[in-house]
Scaffold this active site. Structure first.
Site, PDB file in Angstrom:
ATOM      1  N   ARG A 146      24.926  71.232 -37.496  1.00  0.00           N
ATOM      2  CA  ARG A 146      24.908  71.386 -35.714  1.00  0.00           C
ATOM      3  C   ARG A 146      23.651  72.056 -35.188  1.00  0.00           C
ATOM      4  O   ARG A 146      23.384  72.043 -34.224  1.00  0.00           O
ATOM      5  CB  ARG A 146      26.392  71.699 -35.188  1.00  0.00           C
ATOM      6  CG  ARG A 146      26.599  71.795 -33.814  1.00  0.00           C
ATOM      7  CD  ARG A 146      27.397  71.833 -32.679  1.00  0.00           C
ATOM      8  NE  ARG A 146      27.672  72.175 -31.586  1.00  0.00           N
ATOM      9  CZ  ARG A 146      28.880  72.316 -30.366  1.00  0.00           C
ATOM     10  NH1 ARG A 146      29.687  71.908 -31.280  1.00  0.00           N
ATOM     11  NH2 ARG A 146      28.197  71.861 -29.137  1.00  0.00           N
ATOM     12  N   ASN A 178      32.440  62.736 -34.341  1.00  0.00           N
ATOM     13  CA  ASN A 178      31.181  63.027 -33.674  1.00  0.00           C
ATOM     14  C   ASN A 178      30.532  62.386 -34.369  1.00  0.00           C
ATOM     15  O   ASN A 178      30.768  62.990 -35.558  1.00  0.00           O
ATOM     16  CB  ASN A 178      30.896  63.625 -32.094  1.00  0.00           C
ATOM     17  CG  ASN A 178      32.366  63.880 -31.422  1.00  0.00           C
ATOM     18  OD1 ASN A 178      32.309  62.669 -30.391  1.00  0.00           O
ATOM     19  ND2 ASN A 178      32.827  64.724 -30.950  1.00  0.00           N
ATOM     20  N   CYS A 222      38.341  59.288 -28.187  1.00  0.00           N
ATOM     21  CA  CYS A 222      37.560  60.526 -28.243  1.00  0.00           C
ATOM     22  C   CYS A 222      38.621  61.487 -27.109  1.00  0.00           C
ATOM     23  O   CYS A 222      39.410  61.014 -26.687  1.00  0.00           O
ATOM     24  CB  CYS A 222      36.601  60.223 -27.519  1.00  0.00           C
ATOM     25  SG  CYS A 222      35.624  61.227 -26.708  1.00  0.00           S
ATOM     26  N   TYR A 269      29.907  63.545 -20.016  1.00  0.00           N
ATOM     27  CA  TYR A 269      27.843  63.312 -20.859  1.00  0.00           C
ATOM     28  C   TYR A 269      27.362  62.778 -20.011  1.00  0.00           C
ATOM     29  O   TYR A 269      25.905  62.667 -20.425  1.00  0.00           O
ATOM     30  CB  TYR A 269      28.624  63.065 -22.451  1.00  0.00           C
ATOM     31  CG  TYR A 269      28.954  63.783 -23.408  1.00  0.00           C
ATOM     32  CD1 TYR A 269      28.380  64.148 -24.007  1.00  0.00           C
ATOM     33  CD2 TYR A 269      30.931  63.448 -23.143  1.00  0.00           C
ATOM     34  CE1 TYR A 269      29.162  65.622 -24.601  1.00  0.00           C
ATOM     35  CE2 TYR A 269      31.246  64.299 -23.811  1.00  0.00           C
ATOM     36  CZ  TYR A 269      30.653  65.233 -24.593  1.00  0.00           C
ATOM     37  OH  TYR A 269      30.743  66.542 -25.473  1.00  0.00           O
TER      38      TYR A 269
END
Length: 438
Positions: free
Chosen positions: A97, A151, A172, A255
């Site tokens: 990540r 994800n 989600c 987002y």
């Protein structure tokens, strides 16, 4: 589906989120009789699996419930005969990540783990693994449901829908989080809030907001202008402009800031990176390390409240609610990622969309959209969905050219030259996780 004893397999069982999942199974055991619960991880995650497994056993023992907890590295053993398989994996763990967030920043681009170049990289690593799990399910548990909240959830779900025959839904925490944010904004109980959501994972709009049967969408848009608290914990809390919200005609999800406030979001994360050399992944590493220290305490037998500091809080609550509704054939409404099948007629039928669905024993059934989808919503959806389609193809088939086009057309990249540089660096940095690219 009606059984006295359920078997559930959790892929990524050593995750810091697992205690929330355990809490959910404990609190709902009277209506969701889980008998065998398998926490599955890989050898590299042994210490985390052992720590989480020990805490989970203490939680179950404290509750006095007949749940047999198993920790294992044998995925096939866990899947065989399972009723539900959940996915909460992070392929490459937090080090991967960190690369996903930092590589784009080198090119003057937003680095985020679920969208743009960072989300693309994560999808490339994750899709081959999820398809291997789906293949095991086809053989060992063909009637099971895969509940995916790995994800980027929409892209991963779409890969399973396109390349597997198993029953799957993506999940989600954002829809639950959005309802909570709206409830707080309007000072009402969250149970009174219902939302028509239109879009795809991490790119959905609340097009109709109802409280006690009254459409309050216009009121919410007025209150949301400049308001704080309308975001997830992992996204900067920059307020929405009043005229901009009116022009959208719907409440954007958290987002959307990466798209609508691209310059401001980049400036914020790049400043932190230049000053401290850190990104969100470093903060998550710190929080996760603190959580695992808490989990090691032999006196701890509950989910610690500090877990809610993670951006993915409430994922497990959403997962347990979905499993409970399928098992009990409740026919309630939840927002999940499913095959489009014409619900959004301007998108292909075989792609995943995040939409309100009626949940029963046969799965999720999308509800027809009441509100016409405006050009300003439709346009952004179509381009990001095209990126997702190309990303699925690149990840599942090792198609370099599809990957090149995926990055080129994504609004957070938008350059063929940058896309090629990014793609080459992403593949090289993740070589051990990308066997599909020869």
């Amino acid at each position: 589906m009606k059984k006295d004893q359920l078997k559930v397999a959790v892929m990524g069982g050593g995750s810091s989120y697992t205690p929330e999942l355990i809490e959910g199974f404990i609190n709902n055991h009277s209506v969701l009789p889980v008998r065998d619960l398998y926490l599955v991880d890989i050898e590299a995650g042994r210490s985390k699996l052992e720590t989480v497994g020990s805490l989970a056993r203490r939680m179950i023992e404290k509750a006095g419930l007949p749940i047999n907890l198993h920790t294992t590295f044998d995925r096939r053993e866990a899947i065989e005969g399972a009723d539900f398989v959940t996915s909460q994996m992070r392929i490459g763990m937090l080090d991967a990540r960190s690369r996903d967030e930092k590589i784009p920043l080198k090119y003057g681009l937003i680095g985020q783990e679920t969208t743009g170049a960072g989300g693309f990289a994560k999808a490339l690593r994750t899709i081959p693994v999820i398809l291997d799990i789906a293949k095991d399910m086809e053989e060992l548990a063909p009637d099971a449901y895969m509940i995916n909240f790995t994800n980027p959830a929409g892209i991963v779900t779409e890969a399973v829908l396109k390349y597997s025959k198993i029953r799957t839904m993506g999940l989600c925490n954002l829809p639950i989080g959005t309802r909570m944010q709206i409830a707080k904004l309007c000072d009402v109980d969250v149970s009174k809030v219902s939302i028509e959501m239109v879009g795809i994972n991490h790119l959905n709009w609340s097009t109709r907001i109802v409280v006690d049967g009254v459409d309050i969408t216009a009121d919410v848009l007025n209150k949301a202008a400049g308001a704080s608290g309308l975001t997830m914990k992992n996204i900067p809390d920059f307020g929405w402009d009043a005229e901009f919200l009116q022009s959208v005609g719907a409440l954007p999800c958290s987002y959307h800031r990466y798209y609508y406030m691209k310059d401001r979001l980049f400036e914020d994360m790049n400043k932190k990176f230049l000053e401290k050399g850190t990104t969100r992944s470093d903060e998550v590493k710190r929080v996760e390390a603190e959580l695992f220290e808490l989990y090691k305490d032999p006196k701890l037998s509950i989910k610690p409240p500090q877990l809610e500091q993670r951006g993915g809080a409430y994922y497990s609550e959403a997962a347990v609610n979905l499993i409970k509704s399928i098992f009990n054939d409740t026919k309630d409404i939840q927002t999940v990622n499913v095959r489009n099948n014409g619900i959004l007629p301007f998108l292909p039928k075989d792609v995943s969309v995040e939409i309100n669905c009626v949940i029963d024993s046969q799965g999720a059934h999308p509800i027809q959209i009441d509100t016409p989808v405006s050009p300003q919503i439709r346009g952004l959806l179509q381009i990001v969905k095209a990126y997702e389609e190309l990303t699925v193809k690149a990840a599942a088939e090792g198609d370099y050219l599809a990957g090149l086009q995926a990055l080129t057309i994504h609004p957070l990249v938008g350059s063929a030259k940058l896309a090629k540089q990014l793609l080459d660096e992403i593949i090289e940095a993740n070589r051990e996780y990308l066997p599909q690219f020869k």
